[in-house]
Design a protein around this motif. Sequence first.
Motif, PDB file in Angstrom:
ATOM      1  N   PHE A   1       0.700  -1.326   0.231  1.00 49.33           N
ATOM      2  CA  PHE A   1       0.150   0.045   0.010  1.00 49.33           C
ATOM      3  C   PHE A   1       1.023   1.091   0.019  1.00 49.33           C
ATOM      4  O   PHE A   1       0.467   2.561  -0.305  1.00 49.33           O
ATOM      5  CB  PHE A   1      -1.067   0.216   0.942  1.00 49.33           C
ATOM      6  CG  PHE A   1      -1.982   1.247   1.166  1.00 49.33           C
ATOM      7  CD1 PHE A   1      -1.508   1.935   2.720  1.00 49.33           C
ATOM      8  CD2 PHE A   1      -3.172   1.562   0.257  1.00 49.33           C
ATOM      9  CE1 PHE A   1      -2.393   3.139   2.450  1.00 49.33           C
ATOM     10  CE2 PHE A   1      -3.764   2.717   0.444  1.00 49.33           C
ATOM     11  CZ  PHE A   1      -3.962   3.370   1.391  1.00 49.33           C
ATOM     12  N   VAL A   2       1.675   1.249   0.853  1.00 49.90           N
ATOM     13  CA  VAL A   2       2.792   2.707   0.866  1.00 49.90           C
ATOM     14  C   VAL A   2       3.587   2.574  -0.349  1.00 49.90           C
ATOM     15  O   VAL A   2       3.740   3.438  -0.786  1.00 49.90           O
ATOM     16  CB  VAL A   2       3.959   2.049   1.702  1.00 49.90           C
ATOM     17  CG1 VAL A   2       5.174   3.094   1.994  1.00 49.90           C
ATOM     18  CG2 VAL A   2       2.965   2.442   3.376  1.00 49.90           C
ATOM     19  N   GLU A   3       4.387   1.425  -1.083  1.00 49.72           N
ATOM     20  CA  GLU A   3       4.453   1.452  -2.565  1.00 49.72           C
ATOM     21  C   GLU A   3       3.546   2.271  -3.624  1.00 49.72           C
ATOM     22  O   GLU A   3       4.023   2.423  -4.450  1.00 49.72           O
ATOM     23  CB  GLU A   3       5.202   0.110  -2.642  1.00 49.72           C
ATOM     24  CG  GLU A   3       6.186  -0.525  -1.893  1.00 49.72           C
ATOM     25  CD  GLU A   3       6.295  -1.777  -2.817  1.00 49.72           C
ATOM     26  OE1 GLU A   3       5.975  -2.490  -2.924  1.00 49.72           O
ATOM     27  OE2 GLU A   3       7.363  -2.585  -1.092  1.00 49.72           O
ATOM     28  N   ASN A   4       2.714   1.777  -2.828  1.00 50.61           N
ATOM     29  CA  ASN A   4       1.548   2.386  -4.343  1.00 50.61           C
ATOM     30  C   ASN A   4       1.243   4.039  -4.178  1.00 50.61           C
ATOM     31  O   ASN A   4      -0.093   3.997  -4.975  1.00 50.61           O
ATOM     32  CB  ASN A   4       0.563   1.444  -4.495  1.00 50.61           C
ATOM     33  CG  ASN A   4       0.884  -0.009  -4.582  1.00 50.61           C
ATOM     34  OD1 ASN A   4       1.636  -0.728  -5.676  1.00 50.61           O
ATOM     35  ND2 ASN A   4      -0.323  -0.939  -4.772  1.00 50.61           N
ATOM     36  N   ASN A   5       1.810   4.511  -3.449  1.00 51.12           N
ATOM     37  CA  ASN A   5       2.078   6.291  -3.262  1.00 51.12           C
ATOM     38  C   ASN A   5       0.097   6.149  -3.603  1.00 51.12           C
ATOM     39  O   ASN A   5      -0.134   7.622  -3.009  1.00 51.12           O
ATOM     40  CB  ASN A   5       2.163   6.935  -4.731  1.00 51.12           C
ATOM     41  CG  ASN A   5       3.017   6.582  -5.094  1.00 51.12           C
ATOM     42  OD1 ASN A   5       4.023   6.916  -4.170  1.00 51.12           O
ATOM     43  ND2 ASN A   5       3.312   6.004  -6.374  1.00 51.12           N
ATOM     44  N   HIS A   6      -0.504   5.492  -1.566  1.00 48.52           N
ATOM     45  CA  HIS A   6      -1.278   5.624  -1.004  1.00 48.52           C
ATOM     46  C   HIS A   6      -2.661   5.689  -2.481  1.00 48.52           C
ATOM     47  O   HIS A   6      -3.491   5.888  -1.512  1.00 48.52           O
ATOM     48  CB  HIS A   6      -1.406   6.828  -0.448  1.00 48.52           C
ATOM     49  CG  HIS A   6       0.161   6.593   1.064  1.00 48.52           C
ATOM     50  ND1 HIS A   6      -0.308   6.660   1.803  1.00 48.52           N
ATOM     51  CD2 HIS A   6       0.842   6.885   1.008  1.00 48.52           C
ATOM     52  CE1 HIS A   6       0.780   6.150   2.644  1.00 48.52           C
ATOM     53  NE2 HIS A   6       1.442   6.594   1.946  1.00 48.52           N
ATOM     54  N   VAL A   7      -2.663   5.478  -2.965  1.00 49.90           N
ATOM     55  CA  VAL A   7      -4.217   4.951  -4.289  1.00 49.90           C
ATOM     56  C   VAL A   7      -4.289   3.784  -2.958  1.00 49.90           C
ATOM     57  O   VAL A   7      -4.114   2.445  -3.403  1.00 49.90           O
ATOM     58  CB  VAL A   7      -3.495   4.184  -5.435  1.00 49.90           C
ATOM     59  CG1 VAL A   7      -4.595   4.380  -6.331  1.00 49.90           C
ATOM     60  CG2 VAL A   7      -2.764   5.779  -6.122  1.00 49.90           C
ATOM     61  N   LYS A   8      -5.536   4.130  -3.144  1.00 54.29           N
ATOM     62  CA  LYS A   8      -6.860   3.272  -2.219  1.00 54.29           C
ATOM     63  C   LYS A   8      -7.107   1.893  -3.719  1.00 54.29           C
ATOM     64  O   LYS A   8      -7.958   1.872  -4.552  1.00 54.29           O
ATOM     65  CB  LYS A   8      -8.401   3.362  -1.904  1.00 54.29           C
ATOM     66  CG  LYS A   8      -7.635   4.574  -1.031  1.00 54.29           C
ATOM     67  CD  LYS A   8      -8.575   4.753  -0.125  1.00 54.29           C
ATOM     68  CE  LYS A   8      -8.605   6.244   1.020  1.00 54.29           C
ATOM     69  NZ  LYS A   8      -9.691   6.352   1.110  1.00 54.29           N
ATOM     70  N   PRO A   9      -6.430   0.632  -2.664  1.00 51.11           N
ATOM     71  CA  PRO A   9      -6.968  -0.088  -3.969  1.00 51.11           C
ATOM     72  C   PRO A   9      -8.287  -0.322  -4.009  1.00 51.11           C
ATOM     73  O   PRO A   9      -9.609   0.251  -3.635  1.00 51.11           O
ATOM     74  CB  PRO A   9      -7.116  -1.939  -3.431  1.00 51.11           C
ATOM     75  CG  PRO A   9      -6.808  -1.692  -1.721  1.00 51.11           C
ATOM     76  CD  PRO A   9      -6.152   0.168  -1.885  1.00 51.11           C
ATOM     77  N   GLU A  10      -9.405  -1.094  -4.715  1.00 47.07           N
ATOM     78  CA  GLU A  10     -10.493  -1.324  -5.726  1.00 47.07           C
ATOM     79  C   GLU A  10     -11.639  -2.734  -5.616  1.00 47.07           C
ATOM     80  O   GLU A  10     -11.163  -3.863  -5.069  1.00 47.07           O
ATOM     81  CB  GLU A  10     -11.157  -0.245  -7.279  1.00 47.07           C
ATOM     82  CG  GLU A  10     -10.795   0.717  -6.966  1.00 47.07           C
ATOM     83  CD  GLU A  10     -12.253   1.911  -6.488  1.00 47.07           C
ATOM     84  OE1 GLU A  10     -12.987   0.954  -5.469  1.00 47.07           O
ATOM     85  OE2 GLU A  10     -12.560   2.778  -6.399  1.00 47.07           O
ATOM     86  N   GLY A  11     -13.234  -2.342  -4.918  1.00 41.19           N
ATOM     87  CA  GLY A  11     -13.160  -4.157  -5.149  1.00 41.19           C
ATOM     88  C   GLY A  11     -14.553  -3.677  -6.283  1.00 41.19           C
ATOM     89  O   GLY A  11     -15.067  -2.935  -5.579  1.00 41.19           O
ATOM     90  N   ILE A  12     -14.856  -5.091  -6.045  1.00 46.28           N
ATOM     91  CA  ILE A  12     -16.719  -4.761  -6.878  1.00 46.28           C
ATOM     92  C   ILE A  12     -17.256  -6.389  -6.429  1.00 46.28           C
ATOM     93  O   ILE A  12     -16.395  -7.530  -5.853  1.00 46.28           O
ATOM     94  CB  ILE A  12     -16.784  -4.880  -8.360  1.00 46.28           C
ATOM     95  CG1 ILE A  12     -16.063  -6.056  -8.599  1.00 46.28           C
ATOM     96  CG2 ILE A  12     -15.818  -4.069  -8.896  1.00 46.28           C
ATOM     97  CD1 ILE A  12     -16.741  -7.312  -9.599  1.00 46.28           C
ATOM     98  N   ILE A  13     -18.887  -6.294  -6.185  1.00 48.47           N
ATOM     99  CA  ILE A  13     -19.592  -7.546  -5.971  1.00 48.47           C
ATOM    100  C   ILE A  13     -20.475  -7.732  -7.106  1.00 48.47           C
ATOM    101  O   ILE A  13     -21.210  -6.603  -7.062  1.00 48.47           O
ATOM    102  CB  ILE A  13     -19.957  -7.599  -4.583  1.00 48.47           C
ATOM    103  CG1 ILE A  13     -18.725  -8.056  -3.621  1.00 48.47           C
ATOM    104  CG2 ILE A  13     -20.962  -8.260  -4.965  1.00 48.47           C
ATOM    105  CD1 ILE A  13     -19.187  -8.365  -2.223  1.00 48.47           C
ATOM    106  N   LEU A  14     -20.583  -8.415  -7.843  1.00 45.92           N
ATOM    107  CA  LEU A  14     -21.857  -8.743  -8.296  1.00 45.92           C
ATOM    108  C   LEU A  14     -22.121 -10.149  -8.451  1.00 45.92           C
ATOM    109  O   LEU A  14     -21.580 -11.139  -8.463  1.00 45.92           O
ATOM    110  CB  LEU A  14     -21.621  -8.712 -10.496  1.00 45.92           C
ATOM    111  CG  LEU A  14     -22.424  -8.986 -11.164  1.00 45.92           C
ATOM    112  CD1 LEU A  14     -23.374  -7.784 -11.712  1.00 45.92           C
ATOM    113  CD2 LEU A  14     -21.791  -9.115 -12.132  1.00 45.92           C
ATOM    114  N   THR A  15     -24.258  -9.789  -8.146  1.00 44.32           N
ATOM    115  CA  THR A  15     -24.458 -11.519  -7.850  1.00 44.32           C
ATOM    116  C   THR A  15     -25.998 -11.255  -9.122  1.00 44.32           C
ATOM    117  O   THR A  15     -26.184  -9.972  -9.482  1.00 44.32           O
ATOM    118  CB  THR A  15     -25.377 -11.068  -6.322  1.00 44.32           C
ATOM    119  OG1 THR A  15     -24.418 -11.263  -6.174  1.00 44.32           O
ATOM    120  CG2 THR A  15     -26.372 -12.506  -6.567  1.00 44.32           C
TER     121      THR A  15
END
Length: 557
Positions: A219-233
């Motif tokens: 996370f630190v290495e990625n310049n504090h860019v937040k990960p994303e996520g999805i859910i589809l049902t």
Amino acid sequence: FLRNIRYFFDKGPANDILLRLSALIIGDDVSGLSGKVVGIYCSLEIQRIFDRDSILEIFLNAESFGANLYGIRTASLYYFKSEVSNLEIFEAAYIISLMGNDSRLIYSNKVKRSHASIVNLLVKKGMVKRDYALKNFDIFWENITIRTNPPPHFNLYIEKNLAPYFNSYIIELLSRHGEINLERKGFTIYTTLDARMQLIARSVINMSIREQEKGTSSFVENNHVKPEGIILTIDPLSGWVLSMVGGIEEESWLERSKKNWPIKKKSLSENSKMNYTTFIQPIFDRVIHSKRQVGSAFKPFIFAAAIETLGYDRKTVILDAPIRVSMGGKMWTPSNYGNLYFGPVSLEDALKYSLNSVAVRLYMLTGSERILAIIGKALDLSEDKIRKRFKPYPSMALGVYSFSPTEIARCYAIFPRMGIKLESIALLRIIDDNGNVIVDNLKHALKRAIIDDFDDKSNVIKPETAEEINEMLKGVLKDGGTAYRAIHNEMLEIEAAGKTGTTSNFSDAWFIGYTDKLLTVVWVGYDNPSYSLGEGQTGGVVAAPIWAKYMKLIMDL
């Protein structure tokens, strides 16, 4: 069946369930010889394909119950704030009495007489005691207006933005209808969204991504860019989109979700009704528009092609050992995760442990043509599009090609659907302020499912192949499988199948899990695919636990 034919010619669709369902499918106008012939044919097809219980279920989910309500569960929630299974006897009889009645007549003498007839029939059948019926019938009608719920409880107004990504997708669908002016008020839009599933999906993905931020070493290495996520049902049988979260949401939404937790006791409509009192600008929905490599989640299609081409089954033994193949003029040596090899293994164990060497061997034995034919047919892709999008390289076996979550859901749906391709549906009906039905996708969906009779064009793989893959993918969730730890940690007791997927550098984590009633896709990663979730952040470690948490919560709905 001769009685049904006589009804068609002498009485029209009347109230006979089979004939009324036929009328719902082909339209209310069955006058004239052609209309009656089509109606008779539709009745024959319905009886041939479905048993009596299924016919009744389809009918009750498609019929109108006054007040522009479609489906008996929607009516039950609207009128009595109750699931159908919890209705009292007079309440259930009242809802049945509304079938085929104008929305303005829900408290009329006509409905009351129909209600009385149904109660009287229940008395004759011995289901209700006569004294009880006489004593309580009038009391029920005295209190009916008090006990029913006002419209605001049922409506999910768009200002609440229950599902911003889903709403954006609906707007995208509406834009394809040139006759609809989105800035004009007064439209009522019915969708397939399950409000409770949506609330759970939104809360689970937001909380899980926050945990992922804390636990991801990169996370630190990625310049504090937040990960994303999805859910589809999606309901794999009907194709209805039940929940859709296309990314993490703002902090205020997350905090609101926490305050509302747990949410499974909420009584909300199965089919969301949205009044577009404000116009929402589309947002980037990763479920629809983001295409990412799927990694090992592609392997079931390699195995399915091998079963159909080579005559293999899940017990067939194949060698798991280091392999070198020529690719692009160079030698390529794919390796298993952790460089572990098992020697001779069955196909079901190879898929359970997600063995790369076996997937590549099967690709080399099968060839790309049958594999790509499965994908192309599941997604309705032309041969030209298949050639442009998928190059026939051995690395295909490890899922180097990209799919959107919607696409991978459609591909996986052929397994619970026993080989038949899926056409998803999110938009059911559009009604203008004069009560005119402008769009009726529900009717088209029923036609497609019943009259079309799942012809050869809809068959992607053989039913026997689908059954083999289903059994193999159940092993992924069992002891030793790549998703077992996630299922075990959540103490999830469910008969399900699924597959993990991880891309190189741990950039994408996937899990696609399904039962006979629900198919759910979970993806976690960064919008920039060069960023990594961190060493060891596989689909089984990241995405499968999200699916398990989500499924555990929606099982009680």
